[in-house]
Design a protein around this motif. Structure first.
Motif, PDB file in Angstrom:
ATOM      1  N   PHE A 134     -10.998  -3.044  -2.880  1.00 25.01           N
ATOM      2  CA  PHE A 134     -11.833  -2.560  -1.773  1.00 25.01           C
ATOM      3  C   PHE A 134     -11.176  -2.783  -0.417  1.00 25.01           C
ATOM      4  O   PHE A 134     -10.667  -3.850  -0.112  1.00 25.01           O
ATOM      5  CB  PHE A 134     -13.210  -3.231  -1.778  1.00 25.01           C
ATOM      6  CG  PHE A 134     -14.138  -2.690  -2.834  1.00 25.01           C
ATOM      7  CD1 PHE A 134     -14.252  -1.334  -3.078  1.00 25.01           C
ATOM      8  CD2 PHE A 134     -14.911  -3.549  -3.584  1.00 25.01           C
ATOM      9  CE1 PHE A 134     -15.106  -0.838  -4.049  1.00 25.01           C
ATOM     10  CE2 PHE A 134     -15.781  -3.071  -4.564  1.00 25.01           C
ATOM     11  CZ  PHE A 134     -15.871  -1.714  -4.789  1.00 25.01           C
ATOM     12  N   GLY A 135     -11.164  -1.721   0.382  1.00 20.29           N
ATOM     13  CA  GLY A 135     -10.620  -1.800   1.736  1.00 20.29           C
ATOM     14  C   GLY A 135      -9.123  -1.598   1.827  1.00 20.29           C
ATOM     15  O   GLY A 135      -8.566  -1.562   2.914  1.00 20.29           O
ATOM     16  N   LYS A 136      -8.450  -1.449   0.687  1.00 20.31           N
ATOM     17  CA  LYS A 136      -6.996  -1.271   0.671  1.00 20.31           C
ATOM     18  C   LYS A 136      -6.645   0.218   0.730  1.00 20.31           C
ATOM     19  O   LYS A 136      -7.489   1.083   0.553  1.00 20.31           O
ATOM     20  CB  LYS A 136      -6.403  -1.885  -0.602  1.00 20.31           C
ATOM     21  CG  LYS A 136      -6.700  -3.361  -0.804  1.00 20.31           C
ATOM     22  CD  LYS A 136      -5.883  -4.215   0.123  1.00 20.31           C
ATOM     23  CE  LYS A 136      -5.897  -5.682  -0.231  1.00 20.31           C
ATOM     24  NZ  LYS A 136      -7.073  -6.429   0.120  1.00 20.31           N
ATOM     25  N   LYS A 137      -5.337   0.484   0.976  1.00 17.19           N
ATOM     26  CA  LYS A 137      -4.823   1.850   1.068  1.00 17.19           C
ATOM     27  C   LYS A 137      -3.584   1.997   0.192  1.00 17.19           C
ATOM     28  O   LYS A 137      -3.018   1.004  -0.274  1.00 17.19           O
ATOM     29  CB  LYS A 137      -4.427   2.170   2.512  1.00 17.19           C
ATOM     30  CG  LYS A 137      -5.559   2.173   3.493  1.00 17.19           C
ATOM     31  CD  LYS A 137      -5.031   2.487   4.886  1.00 17.19           C
ATOM     32  CE  LYS A 137      -6.164   2.499   5.896  1.00 17.19           C
ATOM     33  NZ  LYS A 137      -5.674   2.850   7.232  1.00 17.19           N
ATOM     34  N   VAL A 138      -3.141   3.240   0.025  1.00 17.08           N
ATOM     35  CA  VAL A 138      -1.909   3.524  -0.712  1.00 17.08           C
ATOM     36  C   VAL A 138      -0.765   2.728  -0.092  1.00 17.08           C
ATOM     37  O   VAL A 138      -0.645   2.643   1.131  1.00 17.08           O
ATOM     38  CB  VAL A 138      -1.596   5.044  -0.697  1.00 17.08           C
ATOM     39  CG1 VAL A 138      -0.204   5.324  -1.251  1.00 17.08           C
ATOM     40  CG2 VAL A 138      -2.644   5.804  -1.491  1.00 17.08           C
ATOM     41  N   GLY A 139       0.079   2.155  -0.961  1.00 17.25           N
ATOM     42  CA  GLY A 139       1.231   1.374  -0.512  1.00 17.25           C
ATOM     43  C   GLY A 139       0.967  -0.121  -0.487  1.00 17.25           C
ATOM     44  O   GLY A 139       1.902  -0.914  -0.521  1.00 17.25           O
ATOM     45  N   GLU A 140      -0.295  -0.520  -0.450  1.00 18.10           N
ATOM     46  CA  GLU A 140      -0.616  -1.948  -0.450  1.00 18.10           C
ATOM     47  C   GLU A 140      -0.541  -2.489  -1.871  1.00 18.10           C
ATOM     48  O   GLU A 140      -0.623  -1.747  -2.855  1.00 18.10           O
ATOM     49  CB  GLU A 140      -2.001  -2.192   0.152  1.00 18.10           C
ATOM     50  CG  GLU A 140      -2.048  -1.873   1.646  1.00 18.10           C
ATOM     51  CD  GLU A 140      -3.352  -2.323   2.293  1.00 18.10           C
ATOM     52  OE1 GLU A 140      -3.669  -3.526   2.218  1.00 18.10           O
ATOM     53  OE2 GLU A 140      -4.037  -1.449   2.849  1.00 18.10           O
ATOM     54  N   VAL A 141      -0.374  -3.799  -1.970  1.00 22.64           N
ATOM     55  CA  VAL A 141      -0.267  -4.474  -3.263  1.00 22.64           C
ATOM     56  C   VAL A 141      -1.445  -5.423  -3.421  1.00 22.64           C
ATOM     57  O   VAL A 141      -1.823  -6.126  -2.479  1.00 22.64           O
ATOM     58  CB  VAL A 141       1.072  -5.260  -3.356  1.00 22.64           C
ATOM     59  CG1 VAL A 141       1.143  -6.076  -4.634  1.00 22.64           C
ATOM     60  CG2 VAL A 141       2.255  -4.299  -3.266  1.00 22.64           C
ATOM     61  N   VAL A 142      -2.020  -5.412  -4.637  1.00 24.75           N
ATOM     62  CA  VAL A 142      -3.093  -6.350  -4.958  1.00 24.75           C
ATOM     63  C   VAL A 142      -2.625  -7.216  -6.117  1.00 24.75           C
ATOM     64  O   VAL A 142      -1.837  -6.777  -6.956  1.00 24.75           O
ATOM     65  CB  VAL A 142      -4.417  -5.637  -5.314  1.00 24.75           C
ATOM     66  CG1 VAL A 142      -4.962  -4.890  -4.117  1.00 24.75           C
ATOM     67  CG2 VAL A 142      -4.263  -4.728  -6.511  1.00 24.75           C
ATOM     68  N   LYS A 143      -3.117  -8.443  -6.142  1.00 28.88           N
ATOM     69  CA  LYS A 143      -2.769  -9.357  -7.222  1.00 28.88           C
ATOM     70  C   LYS A 143      -4.049  -9.729  -7.957  1.00 28.88           C
ATOM     71  O   LYS A 143      -4.997 -10.239  -7.356  1.00 28.88           O
ATOM     72  CB  LYS A 143      -2.082 -10.606  -6.666  1.00 28.88           C
ATOM     73  CG  LYS A 143      -1.525 -11.506  -7.729  1.00 28.88           C
ATOM     74  CD  LYS A 143      -0.696 -12.625  -7.120  1.00 28.88           C
ATOM     75  CE  LYS A 143      -0.088 -13.465  -8.218  1.00 28.88           C
ATOM     76  NZ  LYS A 143       0.781 -14.512  -7.659  1.00 28.88           N
TER      77      LYS A 143
END
Length: 160
Positions: A134-143
């Motif tokens: 939630f709240g992230k965009k293309v290109g960001e990384v989540v763990k």
């Protein structure tokens, strides 16, 4: 306490040995498809209730009554949430394609708890993955669970 003071639905549940279905404490966000699913479940349960009443099947009545109470509560608390078309920020109801370090891609659609089915590509909005997205965009990384996933695509509608 005298049995005369127990509720009828309690005795129905005792007959079948069924307890209440737990209702989630989280907001009951639903997609349009999720809301339709709730309505379909309610209609089907009402039909099953009528059939069980005609047959006098008390055990079946207890189970159907319990499920009818659950889905009625879910309908009453349902909050339809439709993502904004063209949004680049991940929100409820959107599809997200992720890629891990090994190049493996997965696609998830973030939906309500009752609609979620990971085997079919949908995850609950209260799942750890959805919460991380939630709240992230293309290109960001989540763990999540020790694995890193890059967001490679965000879509308004689920991809099949």
């Amino acid at each position: 306490m005298s049995r005369a003071f127990t509720r009828e639905e309690d005795s129905e549940n005792a007959i079948a040995g069924v307890g209440e279905r737990p209702v989630s404490p989280h907001r009951n966000l639903v997609t349009e498809r999720g809301l339709a699913m709730i309505e379909e479940n309610l209609a089907e349960l009402r039909d099953l209730m009528a059939k069980a009443e005609r047959r006098g099947d008390r055990e079946r009545l207890a189970v159907v009554s319990r499920d009818l109470r659950y889905w009625t509560a879910r309908r009453e608390s349902a909050e339809l949430s439709v993502p904004e078309p063209g949004s680049e920020v991940i929100r409820f109801g959107m599809g997200v394609t992720l890629e891990n370090d090994d190049g493996k891609k997965v696609h998830w659609r973030i939906v309500g708890e009752d609609e979620a089915d990971p085997s079919k590509g949908s995850i609950s909005h209260v799942s750890p993955m959805a919460m991380a997205l939630f709240g992230k965009k293309v290109g960001e990384v989540v763990k999540v669970n020790g694995k890193e996933w890059e967001i490679v695509k965000v879509s308004y509608k689920a991809e099949n």
